[in-house]
Design a protein around this motif. Structure first.
Motif, short mmCIF file in Angstrom:
data_model
loop_
_atom_site.label_atom_id
_atom_site.label_comp_id
_atom_site.label_asym_id
_atom_site.label_seq_id
_atom_site.Cartn_x
_atom_site.Cartn_y
_atom_site.Cartn_z
N SER A 216 -27.28 0.95 -48.28
CA SER A 216 -28.30 -0.07 -47.99
C SER A 216 -28.13 -0.65 -46.58
O SER A 216 -29.12 -0.91 -45.88
N GLU A 217 -26.88 -0.83 -46.15
CA GLU A 217 -26.63 -1.33 -44.79
C GLU A 217 -27.07 -0.30 -43.76
O GLU A 217 -27.60 -0.65 -42.69
N GLN A 220 -30.89 -0.47 -43.49
CA GLN A 220 -31.35 -1.64 -42.73
C GLN A 220 -31.09 -1.45 -41.24
O GLN A 220 -31.92 -1.83 -40.40
N ARG A 224 -34.07 -1.37 -38.30
CA ARG A 224 -34.11 -2.29 -37.16
C ARG A 224 -34.35 -1.58 -35.83
O ARG A 224 -34.81 -2.19 -34.86
#
Length: 444
Positions: A216-217, A220, A224
């Motif tokens: 999940s990191e 993200q 970005r």
């Protein structure tokens, strides 16, 4: 063998092919390390990239791993050096890497049994191995029996053929383009669609992110950056979870059951919603199917149990249990081996135990639990020989007993597998001596 670049001295270690089988001059093919982006080894034909490996599954300064077959590799990637070394963990195994003048890259092992080099691995072998076969944002599927009627190229989620006409004529070299070219995918509700079991894209434009970054990191972090087009999140043994992200075109993607990369492709909000609906519909269908199965399973269990008992009573086929041979009550002259015994005897048909190959199929050396050495002839799946014809042939061979004929111990018939089990002849076949000038002198 070691490939790679010393960044300080400029020394570059690589392999080149011969001009021909008889001319050791420098040929057209070059096998070397490409340190750009995430390092990978590539095969060039002249100055054109011909084939490449997948990206390395690590980004630390050094890493080592050993495969299940004993193949060991070690990498270095730091300010001084980027290199890749591989060899067999067992020092008694002699191996080498060669590039044929036709561009075939092979890893070979020396077989003491028949005094020949045996192929352990080779590439490229299939259409999907050719670099950019399906172009940018295209995905090449596996070779199959119906490949004549099915185009192997498809587009990644959110993309469509750049040239539908060429695609129709089975030319995917121009690749794919986004379905909605004018729609922004920069913080506009976009997301990712996972495509599983792939050879990851060319990693010349890929970068490893920080270690210990969850999936999940990683997602993200990619969202970005508007230039990030895809990412993979991989759990590396002993090193935690890491993330590899691509910035730009996704090139040379293909399905691969051995590398097992799961690629998360960036798609716009519309495409994301479409795949989400499909996924939810598929899960709902699975739940409904599970309920239907459970509702009838109790009744079917009793019916299947009775049918199974009746079938077992009627069956007269012999089998091997606990690695011991039993004679078949149906064919008293024939011994039936269990497939599990054959797999154990050949170490799961290891290439190291392969003795040769002919029109029938491949032949492997095996050792039974009682120490008996055997030669196992495995019928090729492409053979048109049916089970009954196979059984009749086996019975005929089993009845032919002569001191100058190799003894047939039995056979194995299970599922699609059909095999003959002979006594192992350590001195090989007669042609090994007859057609060799030196060895023929040993015969009277």
């Amino acid at each position: 063998m070691r490939l790679g670049l010393n960044r300080i001295t400029g020394l570059d270690r690589f392999l080149t092919s011969w001009k021909s089988q008889d001319d050791p001059g420098t040929g057209d093919y070059l096998y070397k390390m490409n340190p750009t982006g995430s390092p990978q080894v590539v095969l060039y034909k002249g100055s054109t990239l011909y084939w490449r490996s997948g990206p390395w599954p690590w980004h630390t300064s050094s890493a080592a791993a050993t495969t299940s077959s004993g193949f060991k590799y070690y990498s270095v990637n730091n300010e001084d050096e980027v290199s890749y070394t591989y060899f067999f963990d067992d020092p008694s195994i002699i191996s080498r890497v060669v590039i044929g003048n036709s561009g075939l890259l092979q890893k070979l092992m020396w077989n003491d049994g028949d005094l020949q080099w045996k192929e352990f691995w080779s590439a490229p072998k299939y259409r999907c191995d050719s670099y950019r076969h399906s172009g940018a944002y295209g995905k090449c599927g596996p070779e199959s029996a119906d490949s004549f009627n099915k185009f192997e190229c498809t587009c990644l989620p959110g993309y469509e053929p750049k040239s539908p006409k060429n695609w129709y004529h089975r030319d995917g070299s121009e690749g794919c383009v986004r379905k909605q070219l004018g729609l922004s995918m920069c913080r506009n509700g976009e997301g990712f669609v996972k495509v599983e079991l792939l050879k990851a894209p060319d990693s010349f434009n890929a970068v490893w992110m920080d270690m210990s970054m969850s999936s999940s990191e990683c997602e993200q972090a990619c969202l970005r950056n508007c230039s990030c087009t895809a990412f993979v999140s991989m759990n590396i043994d002993g090193k935690g979870t890491s993330c590899l992200a691509w910035y730009g075109e996704l090139i040379d993607v293909s399905e691969n059951l051995y590398e097992r990369w799961d690629l998360n492709v960036r798609v716009d909000a519309t495409e994301l919603a479409t795949y989400t609906r499909k996924s939810n519909g598929f899960l709902g269908h699975k739940r409904q199917l599970a309920i239907t199965i459970i509702s009838v399973i109790v009744t079917l269990f009793m019916v299947c149990l009775v049918a199974y008992i009746c079938l077992m009573k009627k069956s007269t086929k012999g089998y091997l249990e606990g690695n011991e041979l039993e004679e078949s009550s149906r064919h008293p002259d024939l011994l039936i081996f269990d497939l599990g015994c054959i797999v154990a005897a050949t170490d799961n048909f290891s290439p190291i135990n392969k003795l040769g190959q002919g029109g029938f199929g491949s032949v492997f050396k095996g050792q039974l639990s009682n120490g008996q050495e055997v030669a196992i002839k495995r019928l090729s799946n492409s053979s048109a020989q049916g089970i009954e014809k196979f059984k009749n042939e086996v019975l005929l061979i089993a009845k032919l007993q002569h001191r100058n004929l190799v003894k047939l111990f039995g056979c194995c018939i299970q599922g699609e597998e059909k095999m003959l089990i002979y006594e192992y002849m350590p001195n090989k076949s007669l042609d090994f001596f007859i057609f060799d000038h030196t060895r023929s002198s040993l015969l009277n």
